[in-house]
Design a protein around this motif. Structure first.
Motif, PDB file in Angstrom:
ATOM      1  N   LYS A 163     -13.065   6.315  -8.987  1.00 53.65           N
ATOM      2  CA  LYS A 163     -13.759   5.052  -9.212  1.00 53.65           C
ATOM      3  C   LYS A 163     -12.829   4.020  -9.818  1.00 53.65           C
ATOM      4  O   LYS A 163     -11.812   4.351 -10.403  1.00 53.65           O
ATOM      5  CB  LYS A 163     -14.995   5.244 -10.086  1.00 53.65           C
ATOM      6  CG  LYS A 163     -14.686   5.532 -11.529  1.00 53.65           C
ATOM      7  CD  LYS A 163     -15.834   5.889 -12.481  1.00 53.65           C
ATOM      8  CE  LYS A 163     -17.119   5.231 -12.389  1.00 53.65           C
ATOM      9  NZ  LYS A 163     -18.061   5.570 -13.428  1.00 53.65           N
ATOM     10  N   ASP A 164     -13.232   2.762  -9.684  1.00 57.01           N
ATOM     11  CA  ASP A 164     -12.538   1.661 -10.337  1.00 57.01           C
ATOM     12  C   ASP A 164     -12.967   1.619 -11.795  1.00 57.01           C
ATOM     13  O   ASP A 164     -14.125   1.928 -12.120  1.00 57.01           O
ATOM     14  CB  ASP A 164     -12.909   0.321  -9.689  1.00 57.01           C
ATOM     15  CG  ASP A 164     -12.291   0.136  -8.314  1.00 57.01           C
ATOM     16  OD1 ASP A 164     -11.147   0.583  -8.117  1.00 57.01           O
ATOM     17  OD2 ASP A 164     -12.947  -0.474  -7.450  1.00 57.01           O
ATOM     18  N   LYS A 176      -7.845   2.304 -10.377  1.00 57.45           N
ATOM     19  CA  LYS A 176      -8.209   1.809  -9.042  1.00 57.45           C
ATOM     20  C   LYS A 176      -8.649   2.959  -8.129  1.00 57.45           C
ATOM     21  O   LYS A 176      -7.874   3.863  -7.847  1.00 57.45           O
ATOM     22  CB  LYS A 176      -7.030   1.054  -8.428  1.00 57.45           C
ATOM     23  CG  LYS A 176      -6.740  -0.245  -9.167  1.00 57.45           C
ATOM     24  CD  LYS A 176      -5.545  -0.954  -8.588  1.00 57.45           C
ATOM     25  CE  LYS A 176      -5.261  -2.272  -9.242  1.00 57.45           C
ATOM     26  NZ  LYS A 176      -5.136  -2.284 -10.670  1.00 57.45           N
ATOM     27  N   LYS A 177      -9.878   2.850  -7.661  1.00 60.02           N
ATOM     28  CA  LYS A 177     -10.444   3.892  -6.791  1.00 60.02           C
ATOM     29  C   LYS A 177      -9.594   4.107  -5.543  1.00 60.02           C
ATOM     30  O   LYS A 177      -9.453   5.242  -5.078  1.00 60.02           O
ATOM     31  CB  LYS A 177     -11.875   3.541  -6.399  1.00 60.02           C
ATOM     32  CG  LYS A 177     -12.531   4.608  -5.561  1.00 60.02           C
ATOM     33  CD  LYS A 177     -13.951   4.276  -5.199  1.00 60.02           C
ATOM     34  CE  LYS A 177     -14.546   5.413  -4.383  1.00 60.02           C
ATOM     35  NZ  LYS A 177     -15.946   5.158  -4.050  1.00 60.02           N
ATOM     36  N   GLN A 178      -9.012   3.050  -4.997  1.00 59.92           N
ATOM     37  CA  GLN A 178      -8.204   3.202  -3.781  1.00 59.92           C
ATOM     38  C   GLN A 178      -7.033   4.153  -3.998  1.00 59.92           C
ATOM     39  O   GLN A 178      -6.520   4.730  -3.052  1.00 59.92           O
ATOM     40  CB  GLN A 178      -7.716   1.851  -3.278  1.00 59.92           C
ATOM     41  CG  GLN A 178      -6.604   1.239  -4.133  1.00 59.92           C
ATOM     42  CD  GLN A 178      -6.268  -0.172  -3.697  1.00 59.92           C
ATOM     43  OE1 GLN A 178      -7.107  -1.044  -3.696  1.00 59.92           O
ATOM     44  NE2 GLN A 178      -5.024  -0.388  -3.328  1.00 59.92           N
ATOM     45  N   PHE A 179      -6.631   4.355  -5.252  1.00 61.86           N
ATOM     46  CA  PHE A 179      -5.541   5.270  -5.557  1.00 61.86           C
ATOM     47  C   PHE A 179      -6.034   6.598  -6.113  1.00 61.86           C
ATOM     48  O   PHE A 179      -5.505   7.650  -5.766  1.00 61.86           O
ATOM     49  CB  PHE A 179      -4.562   4.645  -6.552  1.00 61.86           C
ATOM     50  CG  PHE A 179      -3.999   3.323  -6.094  1.00 61.86           C
ATOM     51  CD1 PHE A 179      -3.590   3.128  -4.786  1.00 61.86           C
ATOM     52  CD2 PHE A 179      -3.902   2.270  -6.978  1.00 61.86           C
ATOM     53  CE1 PHE A 179      -3.082   1.916  -4.363  1.00 61.86           C
ATOM     54  CE2 PHE A 179      -3.393   1.043  -6.562  1.00 61.86           C
ATOM     55  CZ  PHE A 179      -2.982   0.866  -5.260  1.00 61.86           C
ATOM     56  N   ASN A 208       1.986   2.527  -3.340  1.00 61.33           N
ATOM     57  CA  ASN A 208       0.931   3.057  -4.197  1.00 61.33           C
ATOM     58  C   ASN A 208       0.192   4.204  -3.510  1.00 61.33           C
ATOM     59  O   ASN A 208      -1.022   4.252  -3.498  1.00 61.33           O
ATOM     60  CB  ASN A 208      -0.058   1.935  -4.561  1.00 61.33           C
ATOM     61  CG  ASN A 208       0.588   0.886  -5.424  1.00 61.33           C
ATOM     62  OD1 ASN A 208       1.159   1.195  -6.446  1.00 61.33           O
ATOM     63  ND2 ASN A 208       0.514  -0.362  -4.992  1.00 61.33           N
ATOM     64  N   THR A 209       0.921   5.132  -2.942  1.00 62.01           N
ATOM     65  CA  THR A 209       0.300   6.221  -2.192  1.00 62.01           C
ATOM     66  C   THR A 209       0.186   7.503  -2.992  1.00 62.01           C
ATOM     67  O   THR A 209      -0.065   8.553  -2.428  1.00 62.01           O
ATOM     68  CB  THR A 209       1.086   6.505  -0.899  1.00 62.01           C
ATOM     69  OG1 THR A 209       2.427   6.800  -1.240  1.00 62.01           O
ATOM     70  CG2 THR A 209       1.001   5.347   0.069  1.00 62.01           C
ATOM     71  N   LYS A 259      -1.303  10.472  -4.751  1.00 65.71           N
ATOM     72  CA  LYS A 259      -2.622  11.057  -4.534  1.00 65.71           C
ATOM     73  C   LYS A 259      -3.155  11.803  -5.745  1.00 65.71           C
ATOM     74  O   LYS A 259      -4.332  12.060  -5.840  1.00 65.71           O
ATOM     75  CB  LYS A 259      -2.565  12.035  -3.350  1.00 65.71           C
ATOM     76  CG  LYS A 259      -2.106  11.399  -2.071  1.00 65.71           C
ATOM     77  CD  LYS A 259      -3.163  10.516  -1.486  1.00 65.71           C
ATOM     78  CE  LYS A 259      -2.745  10.046  -0.116  1.00 65.71           C
ATOM     79  NZ  LYS A 259      -2.913   8.664   0.138  1.00 65.71           N
ATOM     80  N   GLY A 303      -9.250   7.846  -5.973  1.00 69.53           N
ATOM     81  CA  GLY A 303     -10.306   8.480  -5.194  1.00 69.53           C
ATOM     82  C   GLY A 303     -11.594   8.720  -5.958  1.00 69.53           C
ATOM     83  O   GLY A 303     -12.547   9.277  -5.421  1.00 69.53           O
ATOM     84  N   LEU A 359       0.828  -1.207   0.000  1.00 71.83           N
ATOM     85  CA  LEU A 359       0.000   0.000   0.000  1.00 71.83           C
ATOM     86  C   LEU A 359       0.862   1.257   0.000  1.00 71.83           C
ATOM     87  O   LEU A 359       0.528   2.231  -0.641  1.00 71.83           O
ATOM     88  CB  LEU A 359      -0.948  -0.002   1.198  1.00 71.83           C
ATOM     89  CG  LEU A 359      -2.022  -1.082   1.183  1.00 71.83           C
ATOM     90  CD1 LEU A 359      -2.818  -1.045   2.486  1.00 71.83           C
ATOM     91  CD2 LEU A 359      -2.938  -0.947  -0.006  1.00 71.83           C
TER      92      LEU A 359
END
Length: 188
Positions: A148-149, A141-144, A27-28, A30, A146, A24
């Motif tokens: 959507k996937d 990837k939404k986690q990256f 892959n931070t 922003k 913010g 994680l």
């Protein structure tokens, strides 16, 4: 023996958590401004130099039914790059039916000769799969990102990045770059 039965599982759980955290941490990113990639000539291209611009990122291919979109991409880039502070960044990719088989030099020549491309083109990358470029991990990837996937469905999928470096829209490959919805986004 009891000690080992307690300590070993705890250690294993800690190692797993550390490895997961390490993944994680790498892959931070922003915003798009956190990326440095290689352009089609092999030079570093720092997205932080695009701060304040609207950015369209598009995966391209030279032997695709959608390849004529290069023409519309160049037209909107030329029209809006100065007045609207807009830029297009092309990423050649060979992920769909081997429709971008060339090397970077061949791709650059093809783009210039056939479509007069002047917008920045980056080196050939993978936009999906196990070797997916980090910038496309961010975009999909939404986690990256913010937002959507998504999956890159085909060549000429467009990712629209706002002036703050955040992903705002994903445009299907078949939607032309000069579609009214894209122009509205550029000019708003």
């Amino acid at each position: 023996m009891k000690f080992l039965l307690i300590v070993v599982p705890v250690l294993l759980m800690g190692i797993y958590a550390f490895k997961r955290q390490k993944t994680l941490i790498t892959n931070t990113k922003k915003s798009i401004y956190d990326f440095i990639v290689k352009d089609i000539q092999g030079n570093s291209f720092d997205f932080s130099t695009l701060r304040g611009k609207k950015i369209m990122i598009v995966n391209t291919a030279s032997k695709c039914g959608l390849t004529p979109q290069y023409k519309q991409l160049e037209e909107i880039y030329t029209k809006y790059k100065d007045d609207q502070n807009f830029v297009i960044i092309g990423f050649p990719a060979n992920n769909f039916m081997r429709q971008e088989p060339g090397e970077n030099k061949e791709i650059a020549e093809f783009c210039e000769l056939n479509y007069g491309v002047t917008f920045p083109m980056m080196e050939k990358i993978d936009v999906k799969g196990k070797n997916q470029a980090e910038i496309y991990q961010f975009l999909t990837k939404k986690q990256f990102n913010g937002y959507k996937d998504s999956k890159v469905k085909w060549n000429f999928q467009k990712y629209l990045i706002g002036r703050d470096g955040k992903l705002e829209m994903i445009i299907n490959p078949q939607t032309k770059p000069n579609d009214p919805s894209v122009i509205a986004w550029i000019t708003k």
